[in-house]
Design an enzyme around this catalytic site. Structure first.
Site, mmCIF file in Angstrom:
data_model
loop_
_atom_site.group_PDB
_atom_site.id
_atom_site.type_symbol
_atom_site.label_atom_id
_atom_site.label_comp_id
_atom_site.label_asym_id
_atom_site.label_seq_id
_atom_site.Cartn_x
_atom_site.Cartn_y
_atom_site.Cartn_z
ATOM 1 N N SER A 1 0.832 -1.195 0.000
ATOM 2 C CA SER A 1 0.000 0.000 0.000
ATOM 3 C C SER A 1 0.875 1.258 0.000
ATOM 4 O O SER A 1 1.679 1.451 -0.908
ATOM 5 C CB SER A 1 -0.937 -0.042 1.209
ATOM 6 O OG SER A 1 -1.922 0.961 1.134
ATOM 7 N N ASP B 1 -9.265 -4.322 -5.794
ATOM 8 C CA ASP B 1 -8.686 -3.475 -4.756
ATOM 9 C C ASP B 1 -8.735 -2.018 -5.211
ATOM 10 O O ASP B 1 -8.038 -1.640 -6.156
ATOM 11 C CB ASP B 1 -7.242 -3.904 -4.491
ATOM 12 C CG ASP B 1 -6.634 -3.193 -3.293
ATOM 13 O OD1 ASP B 1 -7.231 -2.206 -2.815
ATOM 14 O OD2 ASP B 1 -5.557 -3.624 -2.832
ATOM 15 N N HIS C 1 -7.730 -5.690 0.271
ATOM 16 C CA HIS C 1 -6.493 -4.900 0.337
ATOM 17 C C HIS C 1 -5.501 -5.466 1.352
ATOM 18 O O HIS C 1 -4.401 -4.944 1.500
ATOM 19 C CB HIS C 1 -6.827 -3.442 0.690
ATOM 20 C CG HIS C 1 -5.662 -2.513 0.599
ATOM 21 N ND1 HIS C 1 -4.971 -2.278 -0.573
ATOM 22 C CD2 HIS C 1 -5.044 -1.756 1.545
ATOM 23 C CE1 HIS C 1 -3.993 -1.414 -0.353
ATOM 24 N NE2 HIS C 1 -4.017 -1.085 0.923
#
Length: 484
Positions: free
Chosen positions: A297, A360, A411
């Protein structure tokens, strides 16, 4: 949420030509019971031919030729993840992306799958060791010392790497709240670590591997940094700032901001990293080396900024020898910069392998509307805003699990790692002892991850609530900029 892909939609939107970005699509579906989609078509950009050393472990790979790669149908089932016949020490450069992972993605090469999983587990260590207890003396720091970190987090073969430095980042965020709260928001927090492969593991890896790992967004100021969606020049090289190379301002701020005004005078994340990497490169300068950066991320954004920084400054160049490979393994990473940033990374030889999930939403940000897919009109006409479009960098390895609809699960880093290892063979031997029930594979996968995510949701509900409150304090202008 408008940005989340509707699982009931057909897969066609994800199959469009993403040129000039190289895209490699891996079909994968989880359902109860398991159902497999029809084969999907793949289209890859031009890249140099792969090494013949990897031929024994590549199954059903297309025949290499000087002409552009043909469009072909992917097999219905992914390649088996059986044991590789070539040792990693012989082909580590290919695994690190020297040929842009040509013929290693479809079907997924077992050695590459093994290495992606290994680096993903090293990143997961950052989550396991990050202290989020406000009452703890180690609040916003690592729970363990450098000597015991990998062992305490139960990483496989913790003796393979030696952690040499912890990395801290300082969010440069000021919002309309109390000065005390602003001071807490600007407090440096632990985001990852630097490690070097041990002497014993060098033989297996084929080189001295310098690894930097970054966790993703956890604290409220980091969430706010993610929403500072505007492009700004990186200016990493002191003598050639390259003002046309622009990156997302929030990620750049997190990478370059320091805590110089505090009594500890902590350096910026960038200064800490460049100093430690330079030290390790000087220590092992007579050896074969690689620099591997891995993040999840927000952490993948920091990894890409660091990779570009190292290459732009020329830290990986060696006189009389080949350049030290700089590779990024990005898990669920957002876009980082504009088209010039992508081009410059490619010119410098920075290799990026992006592991993404088509469901995602984070991988679609920033630049939901203006991105690499809307830069050229009709394939011929450059649009006026093309220089301000966000663009992904590198090769994409796409995990397709439309039936996993939990926003927390799609995610989650561990979900990515688990799904990557839920590979199925085209056929199974009749004499095989592994006579598992195929209808229970997806059920077990979803059950395991569902229980884990519900536990994390209960544990971190307070932090999510605070994050939402802070996000609503943003101006309408900032929210508008983030959409575009």
């Amino acid at each position: 949420m408008a940005l989340i892909q509707n699982p009931n939609m057909k897969h066609a939107p994800f199959l469009r030509n993403r040129s000039p970005q190289q895209t490699l699509f891996i079909p994968y579906t989880l359902s109860l019971p398991i159902s497999y989609q029809n084969p999907k078509r793949l289209k890859t950009a031009n890249s140099s031919s792969s090494s013949s050393l990897l031929a024994p472990v590549i199954l059903n790979s297309p025949v290499a030729s000087s002409s552009p790669p043909p469009i072909y149908c992917a097999p219905k089932f992914p390649c088996s993840s059986g044991a590789a016949t070539v040792p990693l020490s012989r082909v580590w450069r290919e695994i690190q992306g020297c040929n842009n992972w040509k013929d290693l993605i479809e079907p997924l090469n077992p050695l590459l799958q093994q290495e992606i999983t290994r680096y993903g587990n090293l990143v997961s260590t950052c989550y396991k060791a990050f202290d989020l207890d406000p009452n703890s003396k180690r609040y916003l720091n690592c729970k363990y010392g450098k000597q015991t970190l990998l062992k305490e987090t139960e990483i496989d073969q913790p003796e393979d790497y030696q952690v040499t430095k912890y990395i801290y980042a300082t969010p440069d965020i000021n919002i309309n709240i109390s000065p005390i709260q602003n001071e807490m928001n600007r407090r440096a927090r632990w985001v990852g670590y630097v490690a070097a492969s041990s002497d014993d593991s060098v033989k297996r890896l084929g080189r001295r591997d310098i690894v930097v790992t970054f966790r993703g967004t956890v604290t409220n100021p980091e969430w706010l940094a993610n929403f500072m969606s505007s492009l700004t020049p990186a200016r990493f090289h002191p003598h050639n700032p390259r003002l046309d190379v622009k990156v997302e301002s929030g990620f750049l701020s997190l990478y370059t901001s320091d805590e110089s005004e505090s009594k500890f005078g902590l350096e910026s994340c960038r200064q800490q990293l460049l100093s430690e990497i330079s030290r390790l490169m000087n220590k092992y300068k007579g050896e074969e080396m690689s620099i591997t950066l891995a993040g999840h991320s927000m952490g993948s954004s920091l990894a890409q900024l660091l990779a570009y920084d190292i290459a732009e400054l020329g830290l990986n160049r060696r006189i009389g020898k080949g350049d030290i490979p700089v590779t990024v393994f990005s898990f669920a990473g957002p876009r980082v910069g504009n088209l010039e940033f992508k081009k410059r990374c490619e010119e410098l030889g920075v290799k990026v392998l992006r592991i993404t999930n088509v469901n995602d939403p984070v991988t679609k940000l920033p630049g939901v509307l203006f991105n690499e897919n809307f830069r050229v009109l009709g394939g011929f006409y450059e649009l006026p805003w093309s220089c301000s479009c966000y663009v992904h960098v590198g090769v994409e390895l796409t995990l397709d699990f439309f039936d996993v609809q939990n926003i927390s699960c799609v995610h989650d880093l561990q979900t990515y790692i688990d799904l990557l290892n839920q590979r199925r063979t085209n056929s199974r031997s009749v004499d095989s002892d592994e006579d598992e029930d195929s209808d229970n594979v997806a059920l077990e996968f979803l059950k395991t991850n569902g229980e884990k995510m519900m536990f994390l949701k209960r544990q971190r509900m307070m932090y999510w609530s605070n994050a939402v409150d802070l996000l609503f304090s943003f101006s309408n202008h900032m929210s508008y900029c983030n959409i575009f």
